[in-house]
Write a protein that holds these residues in place. Structure first.
Motif, PDB file in Angstrom:
ATOM      1  N   SER A 244       0.826  -1.215   0.000  1.00  0.00           N
ATOM      2  CA  SER A 244       0.000   0.000   0.000  1.00  0.00           C
ATOM      3  C   SER A 244       0.860   1.265   0.000  1.00  0.00           C
ATOM      4  CB  SER A 244      -0.979  -0.013   1.167  1.00  0.00           C
ATOM      5  OG  SER A 244      -0.294   0.218   2.369  1.00  0.00           O
ATOM      6  N   LEU A 245       2.047   1.200   0.597  1.00  0.00           N
ATOM      7  CA  LEU A 245       2.936   2.369   0.546  1.00  0.00           C
ATOM      8  C   LEU A 245       3.439   2.602  -0.874  1.00  0.00           C
ATOM      9  CD1 LEU A 245       4.984   1.885   3.854  1.00  0.00           C
ATOM     10  CD2 LEU A 245       3.298   3.679   3.384  1.00  0.00           C
ATOM     11  N   LEU A 246       3.777   1.523  -1.561  1.00  0.00           N
ATOM     12  CA  LEU A 246       4.245   1.655  -2.944  1.00  0.00           C
ATOM     13  C   LEU A 246       3.116   2.134  -3.851  1.00  0.00           C
ATOM     14  CD1 LEU A 246       6.451  -1.574  -3.104  1.00  0.00           C
ATOM     15  CD2 LEU A 246       7.269   0.776  -3.011  1.00  0.00           C
ATOM     16  N   ASP A 247       1.922   1.608  -3.616  1.00  0.00           N
ATOM     17  CA  ASP A 247       0.758   2.085  -4.371  1.00  0.00           C
ATOM     18  C   ASP A 247       0.559   3.581  -4.159  1.00  0.00           C
ATOM     19  OD1 ASP A 247      -0.198  -0.139  -5.736  1.00  0.00           O
ATOM     20  OD2 ASP A 247      -1.432  -0.836  -4.058  1.00  0.00           O
ATOM     21  N   LYS A 248       0.755   3.996  -2.935  1.00  0.00           N
ATOM     22  CA  LYS A 248       0.534   5.402  -2.614  1.00  0.00           C
ATOM     23  C   LYS A 248       1.523   6.297  -3.358  1.00  0.00           C
ATOM     24  CE  LYS A 248      -0.661   8.173   1.419  1.00  0.00           C
ATOM     25  NZ  LYS A 248      -0.622   8.299   2.893  1.00  0.00           N
ATOM     26  N   ILE A 249       2.765   5.831  -3.448  1.00  0.00           N
ATOM     27  CA  ILE A 249       3.755   6.597  -4.209  1.00  0.00           C
ATOM     28  C   ILE A 249       3.349   6.662  -5.672  1.00  0.00           C
ATOM     29  CG2 ILE A 249       6.114   6.549  -5.103  1.00  0.00           C
ATOM     30  CD1 ILE A 249       7.088   5.630  -2.440  1.00  0.00           C
ATOM     31  N   MET A 250       2.915   5.527  -6.204  1.00  0.00           N
ATOM     32  CA  MET A 250       2.570   5.504  -7.620  1.00  0.00           C
ATOM     33  C   MET A 250       1.323   6.329  -7.923  1.00  0.00           C
ATOM     34  SD  MET A 250       4.995   4.058  -9.012  1.00  0.00           S
ATOM     35  CE  MET A 250       4.418   3.693 -10.658  1.00  0.00           C
ATOM     36  N   ASP A 251       0.388   6.371  -6.976  1.00  0.00           N
ATOM     37  CA  ASP A 251      -0.790   7.206  -7.185  1.00  0.00           C
ATOM     38  C   ASP A 251      -0.424   8.683  -7.291  1.00  0.00           C
ATOM     39  OD1 ASP A 251      -2.424   5.026  -7.143  1.00  0.00           O
ATOM     40  OD2 ASP A 251      -3.065   5.266  -5.060  1.00  0.00           O
ATOM     41  N   HIS A 252       0.750   9.002  -6.784  1.00  0.00           N
ATOM     42  CA  HIS A 252       1.203  10.393  -6.758  1.00  0.00           C
ATOM     43  C   HIS A 252       1.837  10.807  -8.091  1.00  0.00           C
ATOM     44  CE1 HIS A 252       2.221  13.968  -4.472  1.00  0.00           C
ATOM     45  NE2 HIS A 252       3.499  13.858  -4.727  1.00  0.00           N
ATOM     46  N   ARG A 253       2.072   9.818  -8.972  1.00  0.00           N
ATOM     47  CA  ARG A 253       2.753  10.080 -10.241  1.00  0.00           C
ATOM     48  C   ARG A 253       2.223  11.274 -11.007  1.00  0.00           C
ATOM     49  NH1 ARG A 253       2.707   4.753 -13.847  1.00  0.00           N
ATOM     50  NH2 ARG A 253       0.637   4.698 -12.898  1.00  0.00           N
ATOM     51  N   THR A 254       0.913  11.275 -11.208  1.00  0.00           N
ATOM     52  CA  THR A 254       0.355  12.326 -12.058  1.00  0.00           C
ATOM     53  C   THR A 254       0.451  13.695 -11.398  1.00  0.00           C
ATOM     54  OG1 THR A 254      -1.820  11.799 -11.196  1.00  0.00           O
ATOM     55  CG2 THR A 254      -1.192  10.778 -13.267  1.00  0.00           C
ATOM     56  N   ALA A 255       0.327  13.727 -10.066  1.00  0.00           N
ATOM     57  CA  ALA A 255       0.369  15.004  -9.347  1.00  0.00           C
ATOM     58  C   ALA A 255       1.686  15.738  -9.554  1.00  0.00           C
ATOM     59  CB  ALA A 255       0.120  14.773  -7.857  1.00  0.00           C
ATOM     60  N   ILE A 256       2.777  14.981  -9.738  1.00  0.00           N
ATOM     61  CA  ILE A 256       4.074  15.627  -9.907  1.00  0.00           C
ATOM     62  C   ILE A 256       4.522  15.606 -11.363  1.00  0.00           C
ATOM     63  CG2 ILE A 256       4.781  15.097  -7.556  1.00  0.00           C
ATOM     64  CD1 ILE A 256       6.511  12.860  -8.656  1.00  0.00           C
ATOM     65  N   GLY A 257       3.609  15.175 -12.257  1.00  0.00           N
ATOM     66  CA  GLY A 257       3.965  15.178 -13.679  1.00  0.00           C
ATOM     67  C   GLY A 257       5.117  14.265 -14.017  1.00  0.00           C
ATOM     68  N   ALA A 258       5.151  13.091 -13.390  1.00  0.00           N
ATOM     69  CA  ALA A 258       6.243  12.155 -13.659  1.00  0.00           C
ATOM     70  C   ALA A 258       6.223  11.718 -15.109  1.00  0.00           C
ATOM     71  CB  ALA A 258       6.130  10.944 -12.741  1.00  0.00           C
ATOM     72  N   LYS A 259       7.400  11.614 -15.710  1.00  0.00           N
ATOM     73  CA  LYS A 259       7.490  11.111 -17.075  1.00  0.00           C
ATOM     74  C   LYS A 259       7.207   9.619 -17.086  1.00  0.00           C
ATOM     75  CE  LYS A 259      10.123  14.430 -19.539  1.00  0.00           C
ATOM     76  NZ  LYS A 259      10.360  14.719 -20.965  1.00  0.00           N
ATOM     77  N   THR A 260       6.436   9.186 -18.070  1.00  0.00           N
ATOM     78  CA  THR A 260       6.175   7.757 -18.234  1.00  0.00           C
ATOM     79  C   THR A 260       6.468   7.394 -19.678  1.00  0.00           C
ATOM     80  OG1 THR A 260       3.879   8.154 -18.826  1.00  0.00           O
ATOM     81  CG2 THR A 260       4.334   7.790 -16.506  1.00  0.00           C
ATOM     82  N   ARG A 261       6.647   6.120 -19.924  1.00  0.00           N
ATOM     83  CA  ARG A 261       6.893   5.681 -21.288  1.00  0.00           C
ATOM     84  C   ARG A 261       5.655   5.942 -22.133  1.00  0.00           C
ATOM     85  NH1 ARG A 261       9.524   2.302 -17.391  1.00  0.00           N
ATOM     86  NH2 ARG A 261      11.663   1.908 -18.002  1.00  0.00           N
TER      87      ARG A 261
END
Lengths: 181, 181
Positions: free
Chosen positions: A163-180
């Motif tokens: 759940s901690l890792l999920d929480k980090i990943m849910d944050h991806r869009t909020a910080i505009g993380a680059k994705t493939r």
DNA sequence: TGGAAGTAATAAAACGTCTAACAACCTGCC
DNA sequence: GGCAGGTTGTTAGACGTTTTATTACTTCCA
């Protein structure tokens, strides 16, 4: 005077102590930096690569495969036949990487490329019978090794870690993380 | 009937939903397997590679480097001059990988190889002034991005995540995990 | 003193990955 | 119909990593 065995020697750390040693060192040189964040991600990468290294060297290489080939066969097993495009999305790699990987697995007879009837540009990747058998054998060993590793944690801790890792990943869009892609 | 937006569509998962979809699928086909362990490590790998991808593509490639070159410069910055052997230990890669990487960084003028005076077989890798400047610039950006990601968690959760990963790694020797070297 | 055994860095070959550029194909709009 | 612009899989070139083999040097022991 030697350092006692139970006290990490920060001046001469081993692989796993490096994250802590780095934190100590950079906080001296760069007082304003976020030491916890650095330690968190150094620790995440090192845990991940250590576990992958164990899986690859103790299971997949001896079985004639690689970590990447396992991931591809696993994705096709779990999701069924896929276009290369969709496989790239699901596995989080580029279409070029899928193209390369699929070529290698095809030459080993583990999958086949079938032309799509709907779209003349597209293909569909299928496991062969041999690929199906292979992934089931290899997954059994992989999962058993995953179980070995997970014994480090209680059932509750495992859920917590997920759940901690999920929480980090849910944050991806909020910080505009680059994705493939 | 379409799946509501807030309910992951297990039949057609996106990249991040894949771990959950896989768990659902394999538990149908392989009832005796350890679903939680599988989900745990699939999640760990995907979180790690997503974050690395963001770091590499948003920071290191634009700065003319790679994730690997950042790691090498960071290790030399944190630990001071190192033999290739020791650098390989600290970074968790093979000596061959270090040799290759050091060659590339040397050709960019970021480090120099100095012959060891004690041992005619050995070298010592030093950051150049240019390498020193580079790692300090790049680390500042890297650490700022680490901070962005870590905002997903509370301070307590960050410490918890680190300690859970530490706990897994402490378990390495108990299960005879393969390590480099 | 010499030779055997070990260790250091590197080279080679295979593989995986990325970005960028390509050819083939599809879609939509005139 | 026909063309513009997007998409699909692939290729090319660069880099990183692994395992295996090689060369140079060191250490140890008889």
């Amino acid at each position: 005077m030697p350092t006692p065995d139970d006290a990490p020697n920060v001046a001469n750390p081993d692989y796993w102590q490096f994250a802590q040693a780095a934190a100590t060192r950079i906080s001296q040189e760069f007082p304003e930096c976020d030491v916890t964040a650095n330690r968190l991600f150094v620790t995440l990468f090192r845990a991940s690569s250590s576990v992958i290294y164990d899986f690859e060297s103790s299971i997949h290489r001896p079985a004639g495969g690689t970590w990447a080939s396992y991931r591809m066969l696993f994705a096709l097993w779990v999701a069924g036949p896929l276009t290369p495009h969709r496989a790239a999305e699901l596995m989080g790699m580029s279409r070029a990487a899928v193209s390369n990987l699929a070529g290698n697995l095809e030459s080993k007879g583990l999958l086949v490329k079938q032309a799509s009837e709907e779209d003349g540009r597209s293909l569909i990747l299928h496991l062969t019978d041999s690929g199906q058998t292979k992934i089931q054998e290899v997954f059994a060993r992989q999962n058993s090794r995953e179980n070995d590793w997970s014994q480090a944690l209680t059932e509750q801790e495992r859920e917590l870690l997920i759940s901690l890792l999920d929480k980090i990943m849910d944050h991806r869009t909020a910080i505009g993380a680059k994705t493939r892609k």
